[in-house]
Design a protein around this motif. Sequence first.
Motif, PDB file in Angstrom:
ATOM      1  N   ARG A 232      61.855  14.449   4.496  1.00 27.73           N
ATOM      2  CA  ARG A 232      61.460  15.184   5.695  1.00 27.73           C
ATOM      3  C   ARG A 232      61.940  16.631   5.632  1.00 27.73           C
ATOM      4  N   THR A 235      59.763  18.546   3.175  1.00 26.17           N
ATOM      5  CA  THR A 235      58.450  18.876   3.752  1.00 26.17           C
ATOM      6  C   THR A 235      58.566  20.031   4.737  1.00 26.17           C
ATOM      7  N   ARG A 236      59.588  19.996   5.584  1.00 30.38           N
ATOM      8  CA  ARG A 236      59.710  20.992   6.655  1.00 30.38           C
ATOM      9  C   ARG A 236      60.228  22.324   6.137  1.00 30.38           C
TER      10      ARG A 236
END
Length: 328
Positions: A232, A235-236
Amino acid sequence: MTAVLDRPAPGRFVETAPPPKRSEPRPVARRPLLRRLAGGVTPYLYLVPALAGLVVWVYSPLVQTIQLSFYDWNLVPTSPARPAGWSNYAEAFDLPQLGRATLNTLLYLLALLPFTIVIPVVVVLLSQRVHGRARAFYRTAIFAPYLIAPIVTAIVWRWLLDPNGGLVNQVLGLFGAAPISFLRDPKWAMWSIVVIVGWQLLGFAVLVVSAGMSGISDDYAAAARTDGATERQITRRITLPLLSPTLLFMATLTILSAAQLMFPMIQTLTQGGPGDSTTNLYYLLYDTAFGSFDVGLASAASVLFFLGFGLIAWGAVWLMDRWSFHDD
């Protein structure tokens, strides 16, 4: 014949070979002027077909539209066009449907952004978990709706959304819901158009986002995992910032072309109705020119819309240069 002694005896002379004569450079023969010009022009000849298409299909109609905006004409060949000066431009701001059409156009654009930005990113991220031939089939199935002609798409969806036996209402009936007139109810008509156009654009948006994602080096994610970053966080913090040029490009493309792509759906499914609930700027121009037979007014409004969308395009390009992150 001369001889060279390595160690000459005292009192004796050493005979050496005379240095070679320098050959004078030969004058380079210059190619004729016409041949040199032809060599420089040849690469540009490959652009001629594309430039010819732009002139015939883009610039020539644009010039004709600007010319017609200063005349009053009702499309009848036997009726001469009468000069109108700037009156068409003043009248364009007084069109009765202009406010509603502008608002509908803005709502269309905002509603389509999730279909061209948010959903494609999710689809591409999920498709990375699929490997082998399944990934190719998965992306091909998503891209397939974009290949269907808009008129065919509109006809199929009109059958699917038919309140009298349409497949969508049949499915809703299994859950006890009453039939819904999706294309005749003002509450549902606009959002039905949005879903249809968004469904068709989704495949192209997924293709563009996939191309942008493939241009991001895997070394960044590998280095982040080595430092303990989660998927996560990768991705961010890494993927989405490096994907920003692609996402801004899709946003710009949606703003500039989505309203135009909606025209065949509106023309085929709702004709701008019920009332004015689905009318956008492009359908308003069409209805003014070919419904009210006022070509001069429609041309003046087209020129104004062209300038407006040109400013929007310039602002979008400025934002892309200012806010994009590039993999340098």
